[in-house]
Design a protein around this motif. Structure first.
Motif, short mmCIF file in Angstrom:
data_model
loop_
_atom_site.label_atom_id
_atom_site.label_comp_id
_atom_site.label_asym_id
_atom_site.label_seq_id
_atom_site.Cartn_x
_atom_site.Cartn_y
_atom_site.Cartn_z
N LYS A 694 0.82 -1.22 0.00
CA LYS A 694 0.00 0.00 0.00
C LYS A 694 0.85 1.27 0.00
CE LYS A 694 -4.06 -2.02 2.27
NZ LYS A 694 -4.98 -1.97 3.43
N ASP A 695 2.02 1.19 0.67
CA ASP A 695 2.89 2.38 0.72
C ASP A 695 3.53 2.67 -0.62
OD1 ASP A 695 2.28 2.65 3.38
OD2 ASP A 695 4.03 1.50 4.07
N ASP A 696 3.57 1.66 -1.53
CA ASP A 696 4.23 1.84 -2.85
C ASP A 696 3.26 2.27 -3.93
OD1 ASP A 696 6.75 1.18 -1.93
OD2 ASP A 696 6.41 -0.98 -2.20
N ILE A 697 1.92 2.28 -3.65
CA ILE A 697 0.95 2.64 -4.69
C ILE A 697 1.16 4.06 -5.21
CG2 ILE A 697 -1.51 3.05 -5.11
CD1 ILE A 697 -2.11 0.60 -3.43
N PRO A 698 1.37 5.08 -4.32
CA PRO A 698 1.63 6.43 -4.87
C PRO A 698 2.87 6.46 -5.77
CG PRO A 698 1.09 6.56 -2.54
CD PRO A 698 1.26 5.11 -2.86
N LYS A 699 3.85 5.61 -5.49
CA LYS A 699 5.08 5.62 -6.30
C LYS A 699 4.83 5.09 -7.70
CE LYS A 699 9.88 4.05 -6.19
NZ LYS A 699 10.90 3.30 -5.44
N VAL A 700 4.05 3.98 -7.84
CA VAL A 700 3.83 3.39 -9.17
C VAL A 700 2.93 4.28 -10.01
CG1 VAL A 700 4.16 1.07 -8.28
CG2 VAL A 700 1.85 1.99 -8.41
N LEU A 701 2.18 5.20 -9.39
CA LEU A 701 1.33 6.12 -10.15
C LEU A 701 2.08 7.36 -10.62
CD1 LEU A 701 -1.98 5.95 -8.07
CD2 LEU A 701 -1.61 5.05 -10.36
N SER A 702 3.31 7.56 -10.14
CA SER A 702 4.09 8.73 -10.53
C SER A 702 4.82 8.45 -11.85
CB SER A 702 5.11 9.08 -9.44
OG SER A 702 6.02 8.02 -9.26
N PRO A 703 5.22 9.47 -12.59
CA PRO A 703 5.94 9.27 -13.85
C PRO A 703 7.24 8.49 -13.63
CG PRO A 703 5.21 11.54 -13.65
CD PRO A 703 4.97 10.89 -12.33
N LEU A 720 5.70 4.43 -17.10
CA LEU A 720 4.77 5.47 -17.53
C LEU A 720 3.35 4.96 -17.68
CD1 LEU A 720 6.79 7.42 -20.23
CD2 LEU A 720 5.95 8.31 -18.06
N GLY A 721 3.17 3.63 -17.69
CA GLY A 721 1.87 3.06 -18.02
C GLY A 721 0.76 3.49 -17.08
N LEU A 722 0.93 3.27 -15.76
CA LEU A 722 -0.13 3.61 -14.82
C LEU A 722 -0.30 5.12 -14.70
CD1 LEU A 722 0.37 0.96 -11.99
CD2 LEU A 722 -1.48 1.10 -13.66
N HIS A 723 0.81 5.87 -14.77
CA HIS A 723 0.71 7.32 -14.72
C HIS A 723 -0.11 7.84 -15.89
CE1 HIS A 723 1.74 11.51 -14.14
NE2 HIS A 723 2.27 11.56 -15.36
N LEU A 724 0.16 7.33 -17.10
CA LEU A 724 -0.59 7.74 -18.28
C LEU A 724 -2.05 7.29 -18.18
CD1 LEU A 724 -0.72 8.97 -21.10
CD2 LEU A 724 0.12 6.80 -22.03
N THR A 725 -2.25 6.08 -17.65
CA THR A 725 -3.62 5.55 -17.50
C THR A 725 -4.43 6.44 -16.57
OG1 THR A 725 -2.85 3.29 -17.86
CG2 THR A 725 -4.96 3.57 -16.75
N ARG A 726 -3.83 6.84 -15.46
CA ARG A 726 -4.55 7.72 -14.54
C ARG A 726 -4.89 9.05 -15.20
NH1 ARG A 726 -1.87 9.87 -8.99
NH2 ARG A 726 -0.52 10.87 -10.54
N ASN A 727 -3.94 9.63 -15.96
CA ASN A 727 -4.21 10.91 -16.62
C ASN A 727 -5.32 10.78 -17.66
OD1 ASN A 727 -2.29 12.27 -15.16
ND2 ASN A 727 -0.66 12.00 -16.66
#
Length: 786
Positions: A694-703, A720-727
């Motif tokens: 859970k502590d790493d989720i913000p990290k995988v969402l960052s560029p 970049l995949g999850l960051h782009l997906t969120r955007n």
């Protein structure tokens, strides 16, 4: 007659001698006891005043000492700085006084200060005087000490008055202070005075006895001659009584119109008559007062002056007239003060019959005098003990009539140098126009508040003071009372603080400007980067498309056979690398386009079932290589989405690609869609992969964010995949939610708002189709398999 007279003289002689002895002894004892009581009472008042003066002067320092003394041993107390300051002050303050010793106690009875250090730590909690002081009273006792340890050392044969006094701070009792005052000299004077008074009394009573004896002897002849005149006197008395009745009637009429009343007592000083005026003035019924003596009617709660009553009784016993005798009595439920005049009354034979006199009500005058005296005493105490500088001077003349010790101490003058001189002669105003402004303001308003001025000490030192002033009316002139607080240190601290504040404010403004300029530069650089990447999309994609296209032509031998298989393998590697590089560049360019605000959605109605099927076909080949079970649980009767189909596919492919990548061989991946309770749609991809802390989720969402960032990481990817997906989800007004647990798998869901769901284009569900199931959150889930 002679035998009776002889018996009378004999009995008179014996009785008078016994009476003289008893009365002299009793009076001697009473006088000595009274003087001793007055000594203790006066010393107690002085000790209490001294104790309160000490407490007021020390103020917070004494409170701080008491707070810090809790739990300390005697050695720790003596070694503390607070103890040394208190000890220094007490020795200095009592240097020229008759104070032999001072002790200070906590409220639990522990001795925390004593001029005799051996007594530190003693417990006085059971001492009655200490308990009385802790309850708010002052308790004193007269002691004799053959040997006593005082400030100046050991003294012998001393009479001491010890007073326990409560210490107040902010209206509460915080400790108890005991003051030992030396009264040896006064006690000796009392003893000597008592002896002298006894001697005088014996002489006076002896003379009185001699006079009375001669009178009794003389009475024999007088009584004989009086007997012969008795008949004549009776006749004259009857005539006189008639005239007296007439006179009394006139007098009664006069008294009824006056404020005074008449009274009369018998030979035992019991009231036998009151005029009716007494009822009107005091409200006391005459029948309730008859038969009582004056001592029976006195209000003992207010009449505490025993000497006054002793003198009055002496006058009564001596059959002397008295005038203006004032005492308090209880008139109904009120207290009253009356003033009486009286003369003794004798019968025709000289026998004492009692007293007659007048009385009037002086309650208002006495109460007014008491209030004036009390106010004057309180003002004097506050004036002397005030921690501020206080001065009283003439309003017009400026001549100083009185100043307190704080004034003399701060300005360095002696009292004789100040009294009778004005401010100009003393030169205490550093700026003379300040006094002119102060006098003008007081003349206009009758007072002055928070007047800022500079005063000059005798040494020439100038300090800042804050003045408050009031005009006090006196009989001879109006006087000005000024109260001054030394604010020199406060002003200097304020100026220093203001300078520090100005410096800090300049530094903050400079730093803020630097940060603003740095922020502007960073934002300009970021915009330039984003605009550059957005503008370079064509230049980057076109060569890669050419590389991929030509390598694909070679791999498929579109223009003829290639003899060597190796070239075909190289062409295949070129195509795979180009596609990987194209995907990376596409992701980077999409992120840059979103940040630059240049990515526009091409919205249309999208069949989510078809989109999911298409995306699953694209990742199916990679899933088969790892023996993963890929399942679509979406039914065909879901409403269509209003969205950019290409971007929805991009979202699903990114999520599916991550699930395939991070799910071990033989795992399961499930794709689902459902309507939430608000009417929006939720697309979800659930796997049985390695999971994310859970502590790493913000990290995988960052560029470029990855949990494993080492060069030798197990799984490839750019981050970049999850960051782009969120955007992309946020561009559609939705949000990306990740729920995961390490070793248990991950569920990634895209929540799209109700405005993205087109209910009008939803196909009608047949009777055979599955019915929606509503979960606990109100969300609708459509079941089915593709």
């Amino acid at each position: 007659m002679r035998a009776m007279m002889y018996s009378l003289v004999r009995h008179f002689t014996v009785a008078s001698a016994i009476t003289i002895i008893l009365v002299s002894s009793a009076l001697g004892f009473v006088i000595h006891d009274r003087l001793t009581g007055e000594l203790v009472s006066n010393t107690e008042m002085r000790n209490a005043s001294l104790a309160r003066s000490f407490a007021n002067t020390l103020g917070p320092s004494l409170k701080q000492f008491l707070d810090r003394a809790v739990g300390k041993s005697a050695e720790e107390l003596v070694a503390s700085e607070d103890y040394q300051k208190i000890n220094f002050y007490f020795r200095l303050a009592t240097a020229e006084l008759d104070v032999l010793k001072i002790e200070v106690f906590l409220l639990d009875g522990k001795t925390v200060y004593s001029s005799e250090q051996a007594r530190l730590g003693e417990d006085h909690s059971a001492n009655s005087g200490f308990l009385a002081a802790r309850s708010g009273d002052v308790a004193s006792s007269l002691l004799f000490r053959a040997q006593f340890n005082a400030f100046e050392g050991t003294v012998t044969d001393r009479d001491v008055v010890a007073s326990y006094v409560p210490i107040y701070f902010a209206g509460e009792i915080v400790g108890v202070l005991e003051v030992f005052s030396d009264v040896t000299v006064t006690k000796e004077k009392i003893a000597a005075l008592t002896g002298e008074l006894l001697a005088v009394l014996v002489i006076l009573f002896g003379l009185l006895f001699l006079v009375l004896y001669l009178i009794v002897r003389r009475a024999d002849g007088i009584m004989t001659s009086q007997y012969h005149e008795k008949q004549r006197e009776v006749e004259e008395r009857e005539q006189a009584e008639l005239a007296l009745r007439d006179s009394e009637s006139r007098m009664q009429d006069f008294l009824e119109a006056a404020s005074e009343w008449l009274w009369e007592t018998d030979d035992q000083h019991r009231f036998t008559y009151f005029s009716s005026r007494m009822e009107d003035v005091l409200g006391i019924r005459i029948e309730d007062a008859l038969g009582k003596s004056r001592l029976d009617m006195v209000d003992r709660s207010f009449e505490t002056d025993d000497d006054k009553w002793s003198d009055h009784i002496k006058d009564l016993d001596a059959r002397k007239p008295f005038h203006d005798f004032i005492y308090a009595l209880r008139a109904g439920n009120k207290q009253a003060y009356i003033r009486i005049n009286g003369v003794p009354v004798f019968d025709v034979n000289g026998g004492f019959k009692g007293y007659r006199g007048t009385g009037n009500n002086v309650t208002l005058r006495i109460l007014a005098e008491q209030e004036r005296a009390r106010a004057a005493q309180q003002f004097s105490l506050a004036f002397r003990a005030s921690p501020a500088l206080v001065a009283i001077s003439g309003l017009e003349t400026g001549v100083h009539h009185d100043v307190n010790e704080k004034w003399l101490e701060n300005l360095g003058f002696a009292r004789e140098d100040v009294i009778g001189k004005n401010a100009e002669e003393l030169g205490i105003w550093a700026e003379p126009e300040d006094r002119e402004r102060l006098i003008a303001e007081i003349t206009a308003h009758g007072h002055v508040r928070a007047f800022d001025a500079k005063l000059k000490a005798k040494t020439g030192e100038v300090r800042d003071y804050l003045l408050d002033g009031e005009v006090i009316a006196f009989e001879d002139e109006d006087r000005l009372m000024l109260v001054a607080q030394d604010i020199t240190a406060r002003k200097r601290e304020r100026e220093t603080l203001q300078e520090a504040h100005d410096v800090l404010e300049r530094r903050v403004r400079a730093r803020t400007q630097e940060l603003y300029e740095a922020k502007e530069s960073a934002e300009m650089a970021n915009r330039a980067k984003s605009e550059f990447l957005a503008n370079m999309s064509h230049e980057l994609r076109t060569p890669l498309n050419a590389v991929i296209g030509f390598s694909d032509i070679i791999r498929h031998e579109m223009f003829g056979k290639i003899a060597e298989q190796t070239y075909l393998d190289y062409a295949s590697h070129i195509k795979d690398s180009g596609e990987h590089l194209l995907k990376l560049i596409n992701d980077i360019l999409d992120v840059s386009a979103i940040e630059a605000g240049k990515l526009e959605l091409r919205e249309e109605e999208v069949d989510i079932f078809s989109v999911v099927e298409s995306c699953m076909r694209l990742v199916n080949e990679r899933a088969k290589k790892k023996s993963l079970a890929l399942t679509n649980t979406i039914t065909e009767n879901l409403p269509q989405l209003v969205a950019d189909e290409r971007r929805i596919k991009q979202i699903l492919i990114n999520i599916l690609s991550n699930s395939v990548k991070f799910t071990p061989r033989g795992g399961e991946i499930t794709v689902g869609a459902r309507l939430d309770g608000r009417g929006g749609m939720i697309l979800s991809v659930k796997d049985t992969g390695i999971g994310i802390d859970k502590d790493d989720i913000p990290k995988v969402l960052s560029p470029f964010g990855q949990v494993d960032s080492s060069l030798a990481r197990q799984y490839e990817g750019t981050g970049l995949g999850l960051h782009l997906t969120r955007n992309l989800a946020e561009l559609h007004g939705g949000r990306l939610v990740i729920e995961s647990e390490v070793g248990q798998g991950t569920e990634v869901s895209v929540h799209l708002p109700p405005g993205r769901v087109s209910y009008e284009s939803s196909p009608a569900a047949s009777e055979e189709s599955d019915q929606p199931i509503v979960d606990e959150d109100g969300a609708k889930t459509y079941t089915g398999m593709s």
